[in-house]
Motif scaffolding. Sequence first.
Motif, PDB file in Angstrom:
ATOM      1  N   ALA A  44       0.943  -1.213   0.053  1.00  0.00           N
ATOM      2  CA  ALA A  44       0.059   0.019  -0.009  1.00  0.00           C
ATOM      3  C   ALA A  44       0.813   1.247   0.064  1.00  0.00           C
ATOM      4  N   LEU A  45       2.199   1.325   0.494  1.00  0.00           N
ATOM      5  CA  LEU A  45       2.833   2.376   0.483  1.00  0.00           C
ATOM      6  C   LEU A  45       3.147   3.073  -0.578  1.00  0.00           C
ATOM      7  N   LYS A  46       3.024   4.169  -1.010  1.00  0.00           N
ATOM      8  CA  LYS A  46       3.818   4.932  -2.213  1.00  0.00           C
ATOM      9  C   LYS A  46       5.226   5.163  -2.154  1.00  0.00           C
ATOM     10  N   PRO A  47       5.982   5.387  -3.018  1.00  0.00           N
ATOM     11  CA  PRO A  47       7.451   5.503  -3.012  1.00  0.00           C
ATOM     12  C   PRO A  47       7.658   6.720  -1.820  1.00  0.00           C
ATOM     13  N   PHE A  48       8.621   6.375  -1.112  1.00  0.00           N
ATOM     14  CA  PHE A  48       9.237   7.136   0.250  1.00  0.00           C
ATOM     15  C   PHE A  48       8.081   7.120   1.127  1.00  0.00           C
ATOM     16  N   GLY A  49       7.307   6.220   1.393  1.00  0.00           N
ATOM     17  CA  GLY A  49       6.072   6.059   2.519  1.00  0.00           C
ATOM     18  C   GLY A  49       6.829   5.718   3.733  1.00  0.00           C
ATOM     19  N   ARG A  50       5.854   5.998   4.611  1.00  0.00           N
ATOM     20  CA  ARG A  50       6.488   5.700   6.135  1.00  0.00           C
ATOM     21  C   ARG A  50       5.458   4.851   6.642  1.00  0.00           C
TER      22      ARG A  50
END
Length: 323
Positions: free
Chosen positions: A225-231
């Motif tokens: 589910a994380l986008k690029p550079f996600g936390r």
Amino acid sequence: MKVIEIEGGSGPADALRIGERTDPRAGPGEIRIRVRAAGVNRPDLLQRIGAYPPPPGASDILGLEVAGEIDQIGEGVSRWSVGDRVCALLGGGGYAEYAVVDARHALPLPDDLDFVQAAALPETLFTVFANVFEGGRLSAGETLLIHGATSGIGVMAIQMAKAAGARVIATSRGAAKAKAALALGADVSLDATDGDLARGIADAGGADVILDMVGAAYAGLNLDALKPFGRWVVIATLTGGLSQVELGKVMMKQATLTGSTLRRRPADEKARLAAAVEARAWPWVVSGQVRPPIDATFPLDEAGPAHLRLEAGEHVGKIILTV
């Protein structure tokens, strides 16, 4: 003073009893609060069964957040006066008629905020701020994915994220909870028991920040589910703490996995956090943008039924003890 004691057993019906303790006194740098309301939180359930002992120096009495009036000032405290209405973050001791706390860990109540609503704030507001805004670095225009969105933490996260100008994807179990999350301000609300949750999150565009209270069962889903550079921020592991993740995906997405706890932080760190909350998030409380819903209230001597309500998992918002 009257307090709630843990007297053997693990179920709330047989473990929680009214008892009496000597009234505490405010020491140097401390204030004593005449407690009017106390929040009920999941760490209280864990402490009751022996799975989450209080940190060294903290009261063994349950309760991590209270609201009431200051009735005693310790040496060296200059900010507060007797009679001030405050809420406060505690290391323990909230299920009682009086609580002593580091004066730096209290916040002033707006005139239009009652004690029940105020007692719903400290534990959840501090937790969300520390994890979503500090650890997760959520910014306006980004998307926050919240699992367990109708829990006490979840409803606070929805309101704080929206106040900060972020978009919210909420997940919860059951159609009624999904509807409630939408009513609280979530932009997209998904029923985790109905259909392909991963597909629903992907169709909603994925997330810059994930607030995860589920743990192992959602590890793969969260990474996808994380986008690029996600936390991805972990604050609880209700389905277990051991999982496998594809490290290649972590590298390709340049993702960050982090997490924290609140209760065991040193007093100075909690004071720093309280000051940051007051400067950046407390204005949302004062303006009325952040006012978590109250699911139910119970008198202090019904702490057992309050725990049962929380354990059942049907609540939307906070459960509060009134004193």
